[in-house]
Structure formats: structure tokens, C-alpha cells
Write an enzyme that holds these catalytic residues in place. Structure first.
Site, short mmCIF file in Angstrom:
data_model
loop_
_atom_site.label_atom_id
_atom_site.label_comp_id
_atom_site.label_asym_id
_atom_site.label_seq_id
_atom_site.Cartn_x
_atom_site.Cartn_y
_atom_site.Cartn_z
N ARG A 77 11.58 13.80 28.41
CA ARG A 77 11.60 14.75 29.27
C ARG A 77 10.72 14.21 30.69
O ARG A 77 11.08 14.47 31.60
CB ARG A 77 11.31 16.30 29.00
CG ARG A 77 11.31 17.20 30.25
CD ARG A 77 11.29 18.42 29.65
NE ARG A 77 10.36 18.92 28.60
CZ ARG A 77 9.13 18.87 29.02
NH1 ARG A 77 8.57 18.76 30.22
NH2 ARG A 77 8.20 19.27 27.68
N TYR A 130 30.51 23.49 47.65
CA TYR A 130 30.95 23.82 46.45
C TYR A 130 30.68 25.08 46.02
O TYR A 130 29.41 25.42 46.24
CB TYR A 130 30.22 22.82 45.59
CG TYR A 130 30.44 22.83 44.19
CD1 TYR A 130 31.64 22.92 43.45
CD2 TYR A 130 29.53 23.03 43.21
CE1 TYR A 130 32.05 23.37 42.12
CE2 TYR A 130 29.35 23.29 41.82
CZ TYR A 130 30.74 23.27 41.47
OH TYR A 130 30.99 23.43 40.07
N ASP A 203 24.53 16.98 50.34
CA ASP A 203 25.06 16.74 49.01
C ASP A 203 26.12 15.63 49.45
O ASP A 203 27.13 16.15 50.23
CB ASP A 203 25.67 18.02 48.31
CG ASP A 203 26.50 18.07 47.10
OD1 ASP A 203 26.87 16.84 47.03
OD2 ASP A 203 26.64 18.90 46.53
N LYS A 228 30.79 12.93 38.86
CA LYS A 228 31.91 12.46 39.76
C LYS A 228 32.12 11.09 39.97
O LYS A 228 31.98 10.32 39.09
CB LYS A 228 31.81 13.47 40.91
CG LYS A 228 31.48 14.81 40.71
CD LYS A 228 32.62 15.64 39.83
CE LYS A 228 32.55 17.03 39.94
NZ LYS A 228 31.18 17.58 39.56
N1 PLP Z 1 28.02 19.13 44.26
C1 PLP Z 1 29.56 19.29 44.64
C2 PLP Z 1 30.16 18.88 45.95
C3 PLP Z 1 30.54 19.44 43.51
O1 PLP Z 1 31.68 19.33 43.64
C4 PLP Z 1 29.79 19.92 42.31
C5 PLP Z 1 30.88 19.97 41.13
O2 PLP Z 1 31.89 19.81 41.09
C6 PLP Z 1 28.41 19.66 42.13
C7 PLP Z 1 27.65 19.67 43.29
C8 PLP Z 1 27.83 20.11 40.76
O3 PLP Z 1 27.98 19.07 39.91
P1 PLP Z 1 27.84 19.18 38.45
O4 PLP Z 1 29.00 19.63 37.79
O5 PLP Z 1 27.63 17.75 37.70
O6 PLP Z 1 26.52 20.48 38.12
#
Ligand code: PLP
Length: 413
Positions: A77, A130, A203, A228
Site C-alpha cells: 500500500r 463527470y 481532470d 480510459k
Molecule cells: N473523470 C472523468 C472525466 C470520467 O469520465 C470518469 C469516469 O467515467 C472518471 C473521472 C472516474 O474514473 P474511474 O471510473 O476510473 O473512477
């Protein structure tokens, strides 16, 4: 360490395909080699080190590992060689000192906010983002006394929302699912005028480091869902934070060590494996997205296509100044009062593209945000974020372009 830091500008005098080829070329070596060197066995690939704990050579080494006098591995961890190799590769692609991998993109986002904010602190964030990140800020963090003002994504709106308690100017660009583009440099300029100076956190999941490097624009931290485009194969869940070492270490301490949001070595290895072909995959997916966007923009059944490559997109000029490429995602609104029903029918008629959530996969994925990924957003918040009931989001994969176009044409008719 191989570090890729390139000025972001989409050179309009070049054909877009050539622009993409150059971007791929700029990062290709880092994708393959950064963070990797043969271990004692000579194995070329980074070993998957599945071990919870690591043996110490001596009591002195053990004590030194805990005080930070040596960098012996201690416990999974707290750090792991496979995970470290991935972090080094990602830091190279973001052109920064350090990265910390996390269990998921949400772990990275929660970790950033929780490491920078305490009860009474405040965040400014865009309305178009998101849904789970929005829910974290809207519903979960207020229980800990951390509040958020949601704004329309313009620097003026951010400026108006700032209070003396603001600790983070949070940006998601391009945004999920409407592809809104936020001016990162302008948000950084705002932050620099304030005392104490809030962190600018971006992000960058939709863009990936192929299409955008926010740290080069002055942002303090970039967060990613590595689930992604970075992992790129739809077979893993992971997240990351990248930036200067002191900030990244602070987040790592909070979310990975403290809250246990650790990525498994197997997942880290899968993401690193995905990153080796990242440049090629993104070059291809971004090219397909731009051509598909312009193809759909002239379709009689479609009211509007959202993709920063389109001259009509409100973020087009800005994207040209702050991105290396326009990204592999687009969304579009169907025309007419029966747009919702037509959208569902379109989804069910696709044969090459897959009807599924997530994005950045080798497969082209199409989803209806209002009833799935963004269904947890209150209806008014969705409307303010521009997420209509007839909106479909497309994440371009690596299938044949002509077969994809034919698939969309058939499904839309
Ligand atoms: N940020 C964006 C723009 C996303 O589209 C997503 C998920 O679709 C996330 C963060 C969250 O990612 P995770 O599903 O890996 O937790």
C-alpha cells in the site's frame, strides 16, 4: 528519466492527420521506454511484483526505510515496483516530476480534494463534468464541511464564485459529455492573484496526455481515470495524479496510504502495457473522432455535434491554443421532439460500435448520458450542464473508419 513536455498548439496550417502524427512521434519513445529497464533477470518487461510485503536486509535498513533514509520497499500500500514503473511512465508523458497511481479515477479525484481541503474550505468546479465527480462535490464532501460552487466554466464565472475559503479551482476539460473546453491558463492566472493561492486541478481524462498536458499550461495537478484512454483496452480500473513531487506525495499519503485507494500491481502492469501503444492508439482514435464529427455534423437527423475540432464548437479556438489534439470523444444531439426515443433506437441499432459506458477503449463505445452516466445528476443540473435527453456520447475506438461511419449512418436512419 525521459520527459515529454511540448508546447500545446494545434497548428492549423498542417493537415490534422500530420499534426496527430507529429504528436504521436513526440511521445512514442516515452510511451515505450519511460520507467522501464531490464531487471536483474534481464527480463525486458516490467515484472508484476505480487507481494504484500518486502524483506529487509537488516534492522538498520528497515528503520531507514521508515524514516525515509533509504528507499527500500516496505509494503504494497506504500509502494510497489510495478506501480512505480507505471508512475514514472505517466510522469514522463505529463512532463512532470511525479505521478501517483490510484485504485480508480474517483480515488484520485477524492484524494486531491481531501488532501487540499478541510472542513470549511471551498471548491469551484464546472457544471459540465463527470457525474460521479459532481456528486462527490455536491453530495458527499459537504458532509465533511467541504462545499462547492458549480459554474459555467468561463474564467469570469470562476472569478465570481471564489471566496476567501476557496482552496481548489477544479477544471474538467474537455468535459464529460458535452466536450466543453475550459481556459486552463486563465484559471491559473486567477489562482495566482489569490492569497492563499488555490490549487488548479485539471481532470484530463477526456483528452489524455496525448491531446493535452495541463501542467505545461500552469495547472498544479492533473488527475486521470486510467481506466480510459491511458489504459486503453477496457480491461482495467485505475486512476492517477501527476504534478510536482511535493503535491503528488501529499495526495499519495492521503488517498493511497491513508484511505487505501491503492492500485493492484496487476492493474498497474496492464495500464503500463496499454501505454506502450498509447501514441499509436490515440493518433488513430483522434483522427477517427475528427472525421466522424464532421461526417455527423452534416447528418439531417442530427441537430448539433460537440467536438472541439469543429469550427462551430464554442471551444474550438481555445482548444487549438491549449491542446495537442482534439481528442477521441464526441457527442451529438438528435433533432426533433422524439430525440430520446430516436436516441435509444440508434443505440440499439449499432452493430460495429458497442452500447456501453466508459470510454477510451479499443472498441468504439456509445452511451446515452441522461439515462446512464449522468442519471444521478439532478435534472436541472443536467440541463444547466447542457446534457439534453437526446444527447449521445461516442468514444472512438480502433475499428475500421468506413465500417464505423456506415454503422452510424444505418443506425441513424
Ligand atoms: N473523470 C472523468 C472525466 C470520467 O469520465 C470518469 C469516469 O467515467 C472518471 C473521472 C472516474 O474514473 P474511474 O471510473 O476510473 O473512477
Amino acid at each position: 528519466m525521459i520527459v515529454v513536455l511540448r508546447r500545446a498548439v494545434i497548428d492549423g496550417s498542417l493537415p490534422y492527420a500530420e499534426q496527430l502524427r507529429r504528436r504521436a512521434d513526440a511521445i512514442a519513445t516515452a510511451c515505450v521506454h519511460a520507467g522501464e529497464s531490464p531487471d536483474a533477470s534481464g527480463a525486458l518487461d516490467v515484472p508484476i511484483v505480487m507481494s504484500s510485503a518486502f524483506a529487509f536486509e537488516s534492522a538498520e535498513q528497515a528503520a531507514g526505510a521508515f524514516t525515509g533514509d533509504n528507499d527500500a520497499w516496505i509494503y504494497g500500500r506504500w509502494g510497489n515496483p510495478t506501480v512505480r514503473a507505471l508512475e514514472t511512465k505517466l510522469a514522463a508523458l505529463e512532463g512532470c516530476e511525479a505521478a501517483s497511481a490510484t485504485a480508480s479515477g474517483m480515488a484520485a479525484i477524492a484524494g486531491v480534494v481531501l488532501s487540499a481541503c478541510s472542513s470549511g474550505d471551498h471548491v469551484v468546479a464546472p457544471r459540465s463534468m463527470y457525474a460521479e465527480s459532481a456528486r462527490l462535490l455536491r453530495e458527499r464532501l459537504p458532509k465533511l464541511g467541504i462545499t462547492t460552487t458549480f459554474v459555467d466554466g468561463t474564467p469570469d464565472a470562476y472569478a465570481r464564485a471564489i471566496t476567501p475559503a476557496t482552496r481548489i479551482l477544479y477544471v474538467e476539460t474537455p468535459s464529460n459529455p458535452t466536450l466543453g473546453v475550459v481556459d486552463v491558463r486563465a484559471i491559473v492566472a486567477l489562482a495566482k492573484q489569490l492569497v492563499p493561492r488555490p490549487l488548479v486541478v485539471v481532470d484530463g481524462t477526456f483528452a489524455t496526455p496525448f491531446a493535452q498536458t495541463p501542467l505545461a499550461l500552469g495547472a498544479d495537478l492533473v488527475v486521470h481515470s486510467m481506466t480510459k484512454g491511458i489504459g486503453g483496452h477496457g480491461d482495467v480500473i485505475g486512476g492517477a495524479i501527476a504534478g510536482p513531487r511535493d503535491l503528488v506525495d501529499r495526495v499519495r499519503e492521503t488517498v493511497v496510504k491513508g484511505f487505501g485507494g491503492v492500485i493492484s500491481p496487476m492493474s498497474a502492469w496492464l495500464v503500463a502495457r496499454g501505454l506502450r501503444t498509447f501514441a499509436l492508439r490515440q493518433e488513430r482514435a483522434c483522427a477517427t473522432a475528427a472525421v466522424l464529427a464532421s461526417h455527423l455534423a452534416s447528418h439531417p437527423r442530427i441537430a448539433v455535434v460537440h467536438h472541439p475540432s469543429l469550427a462551430a464548437h464554442p471551444g474550438h479556438a481555445l482548444a487549438k491554443e491549449q491542446m495537442h489534439a482534439y481528442g477521441a470523444l464526441l457527442s451529438f444531439e438528435l433533432r426533433g421532439d422524439d430525440a430520446l426515443a430516436r436516441g435509444r433506437k440508434t443505440l440499439e441499432s449499432l452493430r460495429v460500435a458497442t452500447h456501453a459506458v466508459s470510454l477510451g477503449d479499443v472498441r468504439t463505445l456509445v452511451v446515452h448520458p441522461a439515462s446512464t452516466t449522468h442519471s444521478t445528476m439532478p435534472r436541472e443540473a443536467r440541463a444547466l450542464a447542457g446534457i439534453g435527453d437526446g444527447l449521445l456520447r461516442v468514444s472512438c475506438g480502433l475499428e475500421s473508419e468506413s465500417e464505423l461511419f456506415a454503422d452510424f449512418d444505418r443506425a441513424l436512419s
